[in-house]
Design an enzyme around this catalytic site. Sequence first.
Site, PDB file in Angstrom:
ATOM      1  N   SER A   1      -5.925   3.779   4.496  1.00 36.60           N
ATOM      2  CA  SER A   1      -5.174   2.941   3.338  1.00 36.60           C
ATOM      3  C   SER A   1      -6.405   2.188   2.821  1.00 36.60           C
ATOM      4  O   SER A   1      -6.419   1.083   2.471  1.00 36.60           O
ATOM      5  CB  SER A   1      -4.435   1.711   4.196  1.00 36.60           C
ATOM      6  OG  SER A   1      -3.479   1.223   3.057  1.00 36.60           O
TER       7      SER A   1
ATOM      8  N   LYS B   1       0.034   3.899  -2.792  1.00 33.55           N
ATOM      9  CA  LYS B   1      -1.033   5.030  -2.308  1.00 33.55           C
ATOM     10  C   LYS B   1      -0.203   6.355  -2.317  1.00 33.55           C
ATOM     11  O   LYS B   1      -0.898   7.592  -2.755  1.00 33.55           O
ATOM     12  CB  LYS B   1      -1.708   4.797  -1.329  1.00 33.55           C
ATOM     13  CG  LYS B   1      -2.728   3.562  -1.520  1.00 33.55           C
ATOM     14  CD  LYS B   1      -3.704   3.420  -0.205  1.00 33.55           C
ATOM     15  CE  LYS B   1      -4.500   2.175  -0.384  1.00 33.55           C
ATOM     16  NZ  LYS B   1      -3.971   0.735  -0.289  1.00 33.55           N
TER      17      LYS B   1
ATOM     18  N   SER C   1       0.724  -1.234  -0.079  1.00 31.19           N
ATOM     19  CA  SER C   1       0.115  -0.103   0.073  1.00 31.19           C
ATOM     20  C   SER C   1       0.764   1.415   0.090  1.00 31.19           C
ATOM     21  O   SER C   1       0.162   2.499  -0.171  1.00 31.19           O
ATOM     22  CB  SER C   1      -0.840  -0.079   1.295  1.00 31.19           C
ATOM     23  OG  SER C   1      -2.145  -0.721   0.887  1.00 31.19           O
TER      24      SER C   1
END
Length: 451
Positions: A284, A96, A93
Site C-alpha cells: 500500500s 490503488k 487505499s
Amino acid sequence: MGLNVAPAFFAPHEAPVATLPPWQRAPEQLSTSRGVEPLDPSAPIPLPSKVAAQLDAALKPDGAGTFTAVVLDALSGDVVYERDGGRNRVPASNMKLLTAVAALQAAGPETRFATEVLAGPKPSTVVLRGGGDVLLASGPSAPEEVMGRAGLQTLAVDTVEALSEQGVTGPVSVQLDDSLFTGKPLNPAWSMEDVDAGETAPLFPLAMNGGREAPGAVGGPRPEDAALDAARTFTTKLKSAGAAAGITVRTAVVRAKAPADAQVLAAVESATVRQQVDLMLETSDNYLAEVLGRMASYASGGPASNDGATAAVRAQLGQLGIDTASMRLSDVSGLSLENRVSARQFAEVVREITSGPDTRLRAALAGFPVAGLTGTLDDRYADASTASGAGLVRAKTGTLNSVIALSGYVVDADGRLLVFSFIGNGLTPGAAGNKVALDRAASALASCGCS
C-alpha cells in the site's frame, strides 16, 4: 553440607514451543497434486439469500458508521450480494486498485522506466534526467530486486566510462532534469499531518528508496526534495568513480532541462511496471501509487501531474466499460478524503483484473495481499472468527481515520470465484471491531457452500 549451585548448572527447562496458526506451519506431507487445476466453470453460483444471511450478520459496524458492499460472481458478473453498492464512498487505499489498472493498461506490464545521464550543452557538463523510477538505490544496481533494481553507483561508473572514452577530464558539472512531472509536487487535498507522518512526500520523477530516507523505512519525515537528494548522491558516486579515472567532478548540482537532442551517456532501468504494481498493492505504497498514476498519464499522452493521473485513471476504467460518471477522484493513492468511489465500481474493477478480456491486468493478481500471510493482511485472520479465510482471501486494504475498506477475490467452498468490495465510512476511529467485521465477511465467502 549443602552446595550452592547456580541454576544454570541444573538441567535446563524446556522452552515453551511457539504456537503458529495452522496455515503458517510447515506441511507434514507434500500434496500429491501434479499442479494447480483450473476452476470448474460449472461450479454452482452461490444463492444470494444464503450469502446475505452470512454477510448481514458479519457486516456490522463497531460503533458509528455504515458499511456498503457488493459481491459478484467473477465469471458471469451476476450480483450475489449488495448493500447500497452504488453509493459513493471514501475508499482510502482501495484507490490503488484503480491506479494499478491504469498503469498496466496505459504503460504496459513489462515497461521499465529509465534514469539517464545525458551529455550537457558543454563537454564538461552532464545531465541526470529522471524518467519515473523512484525505487533507485544509492549503491550498485540489483537486477533481481524491485526496490533498487537500478543503482546510482552503477549509473555513475557507466558515466565515467563514457566520459573517459570521450577524453573528458573535467571538472565535470552535474545538472538535474526532473521536468517530467508537472504541477504541484504535493497534492493540496492531502492532510499535512499525513505528510509529516511520512505517509507520502513531494513527488518527483526520480527518487531513492521509494521517496524514503532508507530502504524499508516506515513513518517519520521523508525527503522534501527526493530528486535533488538523488542527484547529490549520484554526484558523490560520480566523483568517487571519476577519481580512479582521472576525472574531477564539481560538487554542486543545479536544475536544468536536458537539450532535446542530447546524447545518452549512460542509463539504468527500473523494475517492470508489473513488479512495481505488485509492490504498490502489497505494501500500500502511497508514493509509488502517485508516481504510477503520473506515468500512466504520460504514457497516454497526458501530463505527468496529479490532474493527469486522475484523468488517466478515469479514462482507462472507461475503456473497460466501467461507468465512472459518479466517481470523484482527488488523488490516485487514496490519501485524500475527497475521493468518492462505490463498492460496485471496485467489485467491477477486481472482476476485470481476475476475469476480464484484457489479460495484461492479470499482472496485478500477485500484488493482492493474502489473508494472514502477506502485505497489509499479514497480521489479520488469526482469530477463530476469521481463520477460515486465512490463505484464501486475497484483497486490497484501505484505512483512514473513519474509513475502512477491503476489495478483492476468493474462491468459495464450491469452487466458484467471487469478487467483492466492502467499504465502511463514518466509523468510530480506532474501533477494533471494524476490521474484524470486514475479515469475517470475506472469510464467510471463502467458507460458504452457499449454492
